[in-house]
Design an enzyme around this catalytic site. Structure first.
Site, PDB file in Angstrom:
ATOM      1  N   SER A  15       3.312 -15.455  19.702  1.00 62.14           N
ATOM      2  CA  SER A  15       4.519 -16.673  19.351  1.00 62.14           C
ATOM      3  C   SER A  15       5.198 -17.218  20.593  1.00 62.14           C
ATOM      4  O   SER A  15       5.512 -16.821  21.809  1.00 62.14           O
ATOM      5  CB  SER A  15       5.652 -16.004  18.764  1.00 62.14           C
ATOM      6  OG  SER A  15       6.562 -16.886  18.323  1.00 62.14           O
ATOM      7  N   THR A  62       8.021 -15.714  10.707  1.00 61.00           N
ATOM      8  CA  THR A  62       6.738 -16.233  10.546  1.00 61.00           C
ATOM      9  C   THR A  62       5.905 -15.245   9.643  1.00 61.00           C
ATOM     10  O   THR A  62       6.295 -14.304   9.125  1.00 61.00           O
ATOM     11  CB  THR A  62       6.235 -16.485  12.056  1.00 61.00           C
ATOM     12  OG1 THR A  62       4.863 -16.971  12.091  1.00 61.00           O
ATOM     13  CG2 THR A  62       5.920 -15.031  12.829  1.00 61.00           C
ATOM     14  N   LYS A  66       7.570 -14.920   5.212  1.00 63.11           N
ATOM     15  CA  LYS A  66       8.440 -16.014   4.851  1.00 63.11           C
ATOM     16  C   LYS A  66       8.749 -15.811   3.488  1.00 63.11           C
ATOM     17  O   LYS A  66       9.913 -16.229   3.059  1.00 63.11           O
ATOM     18  CB  LYS A  66       7.765 -17.238   4.939  1.00 63.11           C
ATOM     19  CG  LYS A  66       7.568 -17.844   6.387  1.00 63.11           C
ATOM     20  CD  LYS A  66       6.862 -19.307   6.644  1.00 63.11           C
ATOM     21  CE  LYS A  66       6.527 -19.444   7.885  1.00 63.11           C
ATOM     22  NZ  LYS A  66       5.973 -20.776   8.154  1.00 63.11           N
ATOM     23  N   ASN A  87      11.684 -19.777   6.679  1.00 61.91           N
ATOM     24  CA  ASN A  87      11.377 -19.668   8.111  1.00 61.91           C
ATOM     25  C   ASN A  87      12.569 -19.580   9.018  1.00 61.91           C
ATOM     26  O   ASN A  87      12.279 -19.215  10.188  1.00 61.91           O
ATOM     27  CB  ASN A  87      10.441 -20.676   8.704  1.00 61.91           C
ATOM     28  CG  ASN A  87      10.917 -21.911   9.070  1.00 61.91           C
ATOM     29  OD1 ASN A  87      12.468 -22.215   8.699  1.00 61.91           O
ATOM     30  ND2 ASN A  87      10.459 -22.716   9.824  1.00 61.91           N
ATOM     31  N   ASP A 103      10.179 -26.064   8.380  1.00 59.46           N
ATOM     32  CA  ASP A 103       8.739 -26.558   8.591  1.00 59.46           C
ATOM     33  C   ASP A 103       8.394 -27.895   8.251  1.00 59.46           C
ATOM     34  O   ASP A 103       7.546 -28.726   9.107  1.00 59.46           O
ATOM     35  CB  ASP A 103       7.644 -25.548   7.762  1.00 59.46           C
ATOM     36  CG  ASP A 103       7.467 -24.158   8.624  1.00 59.46           C
ATOM     37  OD1 ASP A 103       7.691 -23.971   9.981  1.00 59.46           O
ATOM     38  OD2 ASP A 103       7.062 -23.299   8.038  1.00 59.46           O
ATOM     39  N   GLY A 128      -4.590 -28.532   0.873  1.00 60.84           N
ATOM     40  CA  GLY A 128      -4.170 -27.187   0.809  1.00 60.84           C
ATOM     41  C   GLY A 128      -3.054 -27.168  -0.007  1.00 60.84           C
ATOM     42  O   GLY A 128      -2.434 -28.070  -0.461  1.00 60.84           O
ATOM     43  N   GLY A 131       1.560 -22.073   1.479  1.00 64.09           N
ATOM     44  CA  GLY A 131       3.127 -22.233   1.778  1.00 64.09           C
ATOM     45  C   GLY A 131       3.196 -23.163   2.679  1.00 64.09           C
ATOM     46  O   GLY A 131       4.273 -23.696   2.308  1.00 64.09           O
ATOM     47  N   ARG A 153      -9.036 -26.348  -2.041  1.00 64.78           N
ATOM     48  CA  ARG A 153     -10.405 -25.845  -2.549  1.00 64.78           C
ATOM     49  C   ARG A 153     -10.392 -25.206  -3.622  1.00 64.78           C
ATOM     50  O   ARG A 153     -11.155 -25.417  -4.467  1.00 64.78           O
ATOM     51  CB  ARG A 153     -10.541 -24.707  -1.532  1.00 64.78           C
ATOM     52  CG  ARG A 153     -11.870 -23.731  -1.559  1.00 64.78           C
ATOM     53  CD  ARG A 153     -12.034 -23.092  -0.467  1.00 64.78           C
ATOM     54  NE  ARG A 153     -11.048 -21.842  -0.261  1.00 64.78           N
ATOM     55  CZ  ARG A 153     -10.744 -21.085   0.862  1.00 64.78           C
ATOM     56  NH1 ARG A 153     -11.732 -20.887   1.520  1.00 64.78           N
ATOM     57  NH2 ARG A 153      -9.807 -20.195   0.745  1.00 64.78           N
ATOM     58  N   ALA A 155      -8.771 -25.801  -6.918  1.00 61.12           N
ATOM     59  CA  ALA A 155      -8.180 -27.081  -7.329  1.00 61.12           C
ATOM     60  C   ALA A 155      -7.028 -26.893  -8.208  1.00 61.12           C
ATOM     61  O   ALA A 155      -5.806 -27.355  -8.244  1.00 61.12           O
ATOM     62  CB  ALA A 155      -9.071 -27.795  -8.303  1.00 61.12           C
ATOM     63  N   MET A 215      -1.982 -29.083  10.733  1.00 64.63           N
ATOM     64  CA  MET A 215      -0.962 -28.407  11.100  1.00 64.63           C
ATOM     65  C   MET A 215      -1.230 -27.259  11.852  1.00 64.63           C
ATOM     66  O   MET A 215      -0.553 -26.685  12.688  1.00 64.63           O
ATOM     67  CB  MET A 215      -0.580 -27.735   9.645  1.00 64.63           C
ATOM     68  CG  MET A 215       0.164 -28.609   8.842  1.00 64.63           C
ATOM     69  SD  MET A 215       0.913 -27.781   7.744  1.00 64.63           S
ATOM     70  CE  MET A 215       1.644 -29.144   6.616  1.00 64.63           C
TER      71      MET A 215
HETATM   72  P1  NAP Z   1      -1.801 -19.723   3.286  1.00 61.66           P
HETATM   73  O1  NAP Z   1      -0.576 -19.756   2.195  1.00 61.66           O
HETATM   74  O2  NAP Z   1      -2.398 -18.471   3.483  1.00 61.66           O
HETATM   75  O3  NAP Z   1      -2.707 -21.050   2.456  1.00 61.66           O
HETATM   76  C1  NAP Z   1      -3.907 -21.233   3.005  1.00 61.66           C
HETATM   77  C2  NAP Z   1      -4.540 -22.633   2.343  1.00 61.66           C
HETATM   78  O4  NAP Z   1      -5.755 -22.705   3.115  1.00 61.66           O
HETATM   79  C3  NAP Z   1      -4.894 -22.439   0.970  1.00 61.66           C
HETATM   80  O5  NAP Z   1      -4.568 -23.639   0.364  1.00 61.66           O
HETATM   81  C4  NAP Z   1      -6.408 -22.103   0.905  1.00 61.66           C
HETATM   82  O6  NAP Z   1      -7.141 -22.618  -0.030  1.00 61.66           O
HETATM   83  C5  NAP Z   1      -6.840 -23.316   2.244  1.00 61.66           C
HETATM   84  N1  NAP Z   1      -8.061 -22.607   3.033  1.00 61.66           N
HETATM   85  C6  NAP Z   1      -8.012 -21.379   3.994  1.00 61.66           C
HETATM   86  N2  NAP Z   1      -9.318 -21.406   4.331  1.00 61.66           N
HETATM   87  C7  NAP Z   1      -9.974 -22.514   3.846  1.00 61.66           C
HETATM   88  C8  NAP Z   1     -11.320 -23.189   4.078  1.00 61.66           C
HETATM   89  N3  NAP Z   1     -12.102 -22.588   4.818  1.00 61.66           N
HETATM   90  N4  NAP Z   1     -11.539 -24.394   3.490  1.00 61.66           N
HETATM   91  C9  NAP Z   1     -10.603 -25.060   2.583  1.00 61.66           C
HETATM   92  N5  NAP Z   1      -9.524 -24.496   2.284  1.00 61.66           N
HETATM   93  C10 NAP Z   1      -9.049 -23.291   3.071  1.00 61.66           C
HETATM   94  O7  NAP Z   1      -1.233 -20.394   4.472  1.00 61.66           O
HETATM   95  P2  NAP Z   1      -0.043 -21.695   5.102  1.00 61.66           P
HETATM   96  O8  NAP Z   1       0.922 -20.847   5.197  1.00 61.66           O
HETATM   97  O9  NAP Z   1      -0.141 -22.469   3.795  1.00 61.66           O
HETATM   98  O10 NAP Z   1      -0.471 -21.994   6.374  1.00 61.66           O
HETATM   99  C11 NAP Z   1      -1.682 -23.059   6.701  1.00 61.66           C
HETATM  100  C12 NAP Z   1      -1.819 -23.274   7.920  1.00 61.66           C
HETATM  101  O11 NAP Z   1      -0.763 -24.073   8.370  1.00 61.66           O
HETATM  102  C13 NAP Z   1      -1.974 -22.023   8.824  1.00 61.66           C
HETATM  103  O12 NAP Z   1      -3.122 -22.302   9.465  1.00 61.66           O
HETATM  104  C14 NAP Z   1      -0.487 -22.180   9.657  1.00 61.66           C
HETATM  105  O13 NAP Z   1      -1.230 -21.402  11.097  1.00 61.66           O
HETATM  106  C15 NAP Z   1      -0.297 -23.508   9.680  1.00 61.66           C
HETATM  107  N6  NAP Z   1       1.003 -23.929  10.034  1.00 61.66           N
HETATM  108  C16 NAP Z   1       1.451 -24.496  11.126  1.00 61.66           C
HETATM  109  C17 NAP Z   1       2.810 -24.675  11.280  1.00 61.66           C
HETATM  110  C18 NAP Z   1       3.178 -25.253  12.446  1.00 61.66           C
HETATM  111  O14 NAP Z   1       4.430 -25.313  12.939  1.00 61.66           O
HETATM  112  N7  NAP Z   1       2.163 -26.100  13.357  1.00 61.66           N
HETATM  113  C19 NAP Z   1       3.747 -24.292  10.431  1.00 61.66           C
HETATM  114  C20 NAP Z   1       3.299 -23.467   9.151  1.00 61.66           C
HETATM  115  C21 NAP Z   1       2.044 -23.273   8.905  1.00 61.66           C
HETATM  116  P3  NAP Z   1      -7.239 -21.827  -1.500  1.00 61.66           P
HETATM  117  O15 NAP Z   1      -5.953 -21.792  -2.190  1.00 61.66           O
HETATM  118  O16 NAP Z   1      -8.353 -22.539  -1.950  1.00 61.66           O
HETATM  119  O17 NAP Z   1      -7.415 -20.414  -0.957  1.00 61.66           O
END
Ligand code: NAP
Length: 276
Positions: A15, A62, A66, A87, A103, A128, A131, A153, A155, A215
């Site tokens: 982190s 994190t 969450k 968060n 976020d 996506g 969360g 992915r 839908a 992101m």
């Molecule tokens: P999550 O709840 O696990 O959701 C993952 C999403 O990614 C789902 O929509 C999933 O689709 C999709 N996915 C995963 N692998 C894929 C692939 N190969 N091709 C297409 N779609 C794919 O995760 P999250 O909490 O939403 O976080 C998503 C990303 O945002 C993470 O990588 C995280 O590091 C980033 N993030 C960044 C920040 C920042 O401050 N920069 C803050 C928050 C999150 P399905 O529904 O089809 O499985």
């Protein structure tokens, strides 16, 4: 004694939050300590309660806690309730925990303030439906895009999410396969870049002048950033979102809004050093 804050997660060693908040504290002259807490996967609530019982003032939360933080909060901000995830926790004067989700605000601040990419009247594609996408929806819609399309992915998840938020703006949802329109701004809110992969996307996705945002952040260009740039599309990763969400948490805790740009520049430089 300094006020105590921490980020809690599992894993947590990677982190950057302590670095960011210490830089904010130094910049604003706020007297605080900020540390990392590794909570056992089955004991987040216990770990957070102990932190607050021992006088802690606020926590960042994190992965993967969450949703549990949402349950732990006694009170929620509107954006946390809409995101369905917390968060940031603030221990209020009466001891009740306020849960927030910063976020989405961090994302919008990075897009609009740091990068200067307006959202108003733009056609936006959010890829996506996890969360991070959910947390971004309300702040993005508040900027009044011309239209926001959610593609995932799986839908059905995007369709459901678009349904849930349809009262807040012009919103639609669907799969990745059926994407035929062009967009002014495409935001990747999937975890694909973490596995070094790219969601399956059509080539003709951007309008002239279109922009791309991932992101996920990394020392070098993420696969999505690389893919966009090879088409001549300006693209950014999510490091600025990380610093932006931290700034929003800092403001909730301390009532002072820190400057994001110098901290972002410093972090980018340090990430670059790690790469080399
Ligand atoms: P999550 O709840 O696990 O959701 C993952 C999403 O990614 C789902 O929509 C999933 O689709 C999709 N996915 C995963 N692998 C894929 C692939 N190969 N091709 C297409 N779609 C794919 O995760 P999250 O909490 O939403 O976080 C998503 C990303 O945002 C993470 O990588 C995280 O590091 C980033 N993030 C960044 C920040 C920042 O401050 N920069 C803050 C928050 C999150 P399905 O529904 O089809 O499985």
């Amino acid at each position: 004694m300094s006020d105590r804050y921490a980020v809690v997660g599992n894993p947590i060693a990677h982190s950057l939050s302590p670095h960011i908040h210490c830089a904010f504290a130094e910049q604003t002259g706020e007297d605080l300590l900020y540390s990392k807490l590794l909570a056992p996967l089955d004991a987040f609530a216990e770990c957070a309660r102990t932190f607050f019982t021992e006088g802690g003032c606020g926590l960042n939360i994190t992965l993967p806690f969450k949703l549990e933080a949402l349950d732990l909060a006694d009170q929620l901000t509107d954006r946390a309730a809409a995101a369905g995830a917390v968060n940031t926790l603030l221990c209020q004067e009466d001891g009740r925990l306020l849960g927030d989700n910063t976020d989405g605000a961090g994302l919008v601040a990075d897009l609009c303030r740091n990068l200067g990419w307006g959202i108003r009247d733009k056609r936006v594609l959010l890829i996506g439906a996890g969360g991070a996408a959910r947390g971004a929806l309300l702040p993005l819609l508040a900027e009044q895009p011309a239209h926001l399309h959610l593609a995932n992915r799986t839908a059905i998840k995007a369709e459901q999410l678009a349904d849930d938020f349809s009262r807040y703006g012009d919103l639609s949802g669907g799969g990745l396969q059926g994407l035929r329109s062009r967009f002014d701004l495409v935001i990747n809110a999937t975890a694909a870049s973490l596995d070094n992969t790219l969601p399956t996307l059509p080539e003709q996705l951007f309008t002239a002048g279109g922009k791309a945002y991932d992101m996920v952040y990394a020392a070098g260009p993420t696969p999505f950033v690389h893919w966009a740039r090879t088409q001549g599309v300006p693209a950014s990763d999510g490091l600025g979102m990380l610093v932006g969400q931290a700034a929003e948490s800092f403001y909730l805790w301390r009532g002072v809004y820190p400057q994001v740009a110098p901290v972002l520049t410093q972090l980018r430089r340090e990430l670059g050093k790690k790469k080399n």
